[in-house]
Motif scaffolding. Sequence first.
Motif, PDB file in Angstrom:
ATOM      1  N   LEU A 165       6.817   2.169  -7.300  1.00 59.35           N
ATOM      2  CA  LEU A 165       6.581   3.590  -6.971  1.00 59.35           C
ATOM      3  C   LEU A 165       7.292   4.349  -5.579  1.00 59.35           C
ATOM      4  CD1 LEU A 165       2.687   3.372  -7.366  1.00 59.35           C
ATOM      5  CD2 LEU A 165       4.344   4.818  -8.592  1.00 59.35           C
ATOM      6  N   HIS A 166       7.891   5.274  -5.647  1.00 54.78           N
ATOM      7  CA  HIS A 166       8.447   5.783  -4.618  1.00 54.78           C
ATOM      8  C   HIS A 166       7.672   6.573  -3.784  1.00 54.78           C
ATOM      9  CE1 HIS A 166      12.207   7.879  -2.643  1.00 54.78           C
ATOM     10  NE2 HIS A 166      11.152   8.842  -2.544  1.00 54.78           N
ATOM     11  N   VAL A 167       7.746   5.891  -2.523  1.00 62.63           N
ATOM     12  CA  VAL A 167       6.677   5.998  -1.163  1.00 62.63           C
ATOM     13  C   VAL A 167       7.517   6.738   0.041  1.00 62.63           C
ATOM     14  CG1 VAL A 167       4.893   4.623  -2.015  1.00 62.63           C
ATOM     15  CG2 VAL A 167       6.460   3.523  -0.497  1.00 62.63           C
ATOM     16  N   GLU A 171      14.436   6.408   3.127  1.00 56.67           N
ATOM     17  CA  GLU A 171      14.861   5.055   3.207  1.00 56.67           C
ATOM     18  C   GLU A 171      16.386   4.828   2.842  1.00 56.67           C
ATOM     19  OE1 GLU A 171      15.282   1.616   3.757  1.00 56.67           O
ATOM     20  OE2 GLU A 171      13.260   1.804   3.764  1.00 56.67           O
ATOM     21  N   ARG A 172      17.120   4.113   3.468  1.00 49.90           N
ATOM     22  CA  ARG A 172      18.538   4.035   3.369  1.00 49.90           C
ATOM     23  C   ARG A 172      19.060   2.939   2.692  1.00 49.90           C
ATOM     24  NH1 ARG A 172      17.817   8.626   3.011  1.00 49.90           N
ATOM     25  NH2 ARG A 172      18.383  10.280   4.250  1.00 49.90           N
ATOM     26  N   GLU A 173      18.095   1.906   2.595  1.00 52.27           N
ATOM     27  CA  GLU A 173      18.552   0.662   2.358  1.00 52.27           C
ATOM     28  C   GLU A 173      17.808   0.515   0.750  1.00 52.27           C
ATOM     29  OE1 GLU A 173      17.212  -2.911   4.272  1.00 52.27           O
ATOM     30  OE2 GLU A 173      18.002  -1.902   6.251  1.00 52.27           O
ATOM     31  N   PRO A 174      18.764  -0.006  -0.119  1.00 50.16           N
ATOM     32  CA  PRO A 174      18.141  -0.187  -1.638  1.00 50.16           C
ATOM     33  C   PRO A 174      17.249  -1.129  -2.017  1.00 50.16           C
ATOM     34  CG  PRO A 174      20.356  -1.235  -1.379  1.00 50.16           C
ATOM     35  CD  PRO A 174      20.161  -0.695  -0.206  1.00 50.16           C
ATOM     36  N   CYS A 175      16.449  -0.836  -2.875  1.00 52.01           N
ATOM     37  CA  CYS A 175      15.418  -1.626  -3.297  1.00 52.01           C
ATOM     38  C   CYS A 175      16.124  -2.637  -4.413  1.00 52.01           C
ATOM     39  CB  CYS A 175      14.194  -1.139  -4.078  1.00 52.01           C
ATOM     40  SG  CYS A 175      13.187  -2.162  -4.877  1.00 52.01           S
ATOM     41  N   CYS A 177      15.879  -3.059  -7.421  1.00 54.08           N
ATOM     42  CA  CYS A 177      15.949  -2.483  -8.549  1.00 54.08           C
ATOM     43  C   CYS A 177      16.918  -1.226  -8.470  1.00 54.08           C
ATOM     44  CB  CYS A 177      14.659  -1.745  -8.813  1.00 54.08           C
ATOM     45  SG  CYS A 177      14.091  -0.190  -7.904  1.00 54.08           S
ATOM     46  N   GLY A 178      17.553  -1.082  -7.421  1.00 57.77           N
ATOM     47  CA  GLY A 178      18.567  -0.032  -7.050  1.00 57.77           C
ATOM     48  C   GLY A 178      18.020   1.377  -6.561  1.00 57.77           C
ATOM     49  N   ASN A 179      16.966   1.566  -6.781  1.00 54.16           N
ATOM     50  CA  ASN A 179      16.514   2.864  -6.166  1.00 54.16           C
ATOM     51  C   ASN A 179      16.094   2.422  -4.571  1.00 54.16           C
ATOM     52  OD1 ASN A 179      16.431   4.168  -8.390  1.00 54.16           O
ATOM     53  ND2 ASN A 179      14.321   3.662  -9.071  1.00 54.16           N
ATOM     54  N   PHE A 180      15.673   3.653  -4.010  1.00 55.07           N
ATOM     55  CA  PHE A 180      15.305   3.736  -2.502  1.00 55.07           C
ATOM     56  C   PHE A 180      14.126   4.187  -2.422  1.00 55.07           C
ATOM     57  CE2 PHE A 180      19.749   4.287  -3.291  1.00 55.07           C
ATOM     58  CZ  PHE A 180      20.360   3.262  -1.982  1.00 55.07           C
ATOM     59  N   GLY A 181      13.435   3.506  -1.225  1.00 59.42           N
ATOM     60  CA  GLY A 181      12.117   3.943  -0.797  1.00 59.42           C
ATOM     61  C   GLY A 181      10.829   3.276  -1.807  1.00 59.42           C
ATOM     62  N   CYS A 182      11.077   2.216  -2.413  1.00 56.04           N
ATOM     63  CA  CYS A 182       9.976   1.573  -3.229  1.00 56.04           C
ATOM     64  C   CYS A 182       9.083   0.947  -2.511  1.00 56.04           C
ATOM     65  CB  CYS A 182      10.654   0.497  -4.197  1.00 56.04           C
ATOM     66  SG  CYS A 182      11.557   1.264  -5.596  1.00 56.04           S
ATOM     67  N   LEU A 183       7.805   0.936  -2.902  1.00 55.46           N
ATOM     68  CA  LEU A 183       6.819   0.377  -2.187  1.00 55.46           C
ATOM     69  C   LEU A 183       6.823  -0.860  -1.954  1.00 55.46           C
ATOM     70  CD1 LEU A 183       3.640   0.710  -1.649  1.00 55.46           C
ATOM     71  CD2 LEU A 183       3.076  -0.124  -3.724  1.00 55.46           C
ATOM     72  N   GLN A 185       9.401  -2.433  -0.902  1.00 56.96           N
ATOM     73  CA  GLN A 185      10.116  -2.347   0.331  1.00 56.96           C
ATOM     74  C   GLN A 185       9.354  -2.773   1.746  1.00 56.96           C
ATOM     75  OE1 GLN A 185      13.196   0.725  -1.037  1.00 56.96           O
ATOM     76  NE2 GLN A 185      14.555  -0.726   0.266  1.00 56.96           N
ATOM     77  N   TYR A 186       8.038  -2.371   1.711  1.00 59.13           N
ATOM     78  CA  TYR A 186       7.264  -2.231   2.390  1.00 59.13           C
ATOM     79  C   TYR A 186       6.074  -2.920   2.768  1.00 59.13           C
ATOM     80  CZ  TYR A 186      10.109   1.834   2.387  1.00 59.13           C
ATOM     81  OH  TYR A 186      11.262   2.864   2.386  1.00 59.13           O
TER      82      TYR A 186
END
Length: 319
Positions: A165-167, A171-175, A177-183, A185-186
């Motif tokens: 989920l995008h939260v 965010e500038r670092e990739p998850c 999965c390739g997306n940014f700002g995924c849950l 990551q935090y």
Amino acid sequence: MKVYAFGVDIGGTSVKIGLGRTSGWLFETRKIGTPPAPSPESFLAQIADVIKQRIQARGFRAADVLGIGVGVPGPVDAQGMVHGCANLGWGDVDVKAILEQHLQMPVQVGNDADVAALGEMWQGGGKGFSNLVMITLGTGIGGGVIINQHVVPGRFGSAGEIGHLHVDGQEREPCNCGNFGCLEQYASATGIVRTAKTLLAGHPEVASVLKNAGSFDAKAVCDAAREGDALANAALGQSMEKLGQALAMISCVVDPDAYVIGGGVSAAADVFMPPLKQAYRHYAFPASKDTVFTQATLGNQAGIIGGIKLIMSKESKEK
């Protein structure tokens, strides 16, 4: 009367195979290793051989066994087709068809997190609830959605991918999965550590036991927070703020009876659950603010027990 069923939990390092009664009593488990990049056909044949051996050793007939419920670490659609398992090196694999060919009995397949959620609903921390969402906090964040006691796999088998989920739009670092700002990551174990390290770097003036820890893990952050370390509590608070925000969004779509928290991080529920509940209630739609939060209790047996419930659910739907 078919009173026995098998639950199979396929993982990247091992496979757990359990035999139990359809009443929920698990009375036998076996574990075999997962070879590197296993061929789906040969690997599933090996699992089928273990099941055949256990049926023979127990003196059962095939007619005594309701079937086999299987959890795999990847997306699974409603037909039992697995759409890729990164940890196993698999692409699309019809696990259901292959095992049914070997065993000549019903097989039902689901994503491992979904199947674990089913197990927790039936015999674990979610017992008594028919609609729940399970969140597993580990290296990443997994999840499973149960509605009316049945797994919701989604069209492509990716329902319950709560960790992505995008939260955070900054965010500038990739998850992974390739997306940014995924849950994840935090709020995963690695995400909690990442949040703590960011705070340490940004606030060198703040005293914290984590400064002298060198390399530390999520348990160390939770332990420090439990002892009153201000920076550790701030890190955990930020991570749980993201998780609470995400769960509030899920409630707007699913509105579950309960959230069941599992995974390795759940051992520190005493320290992270209060800030998680506070964040959730801050963001939740008013009608959903009182959703129950509970801790998973089945541990490594959740997938096996969930597998047994999975085949039972399938059989009951077809009657």
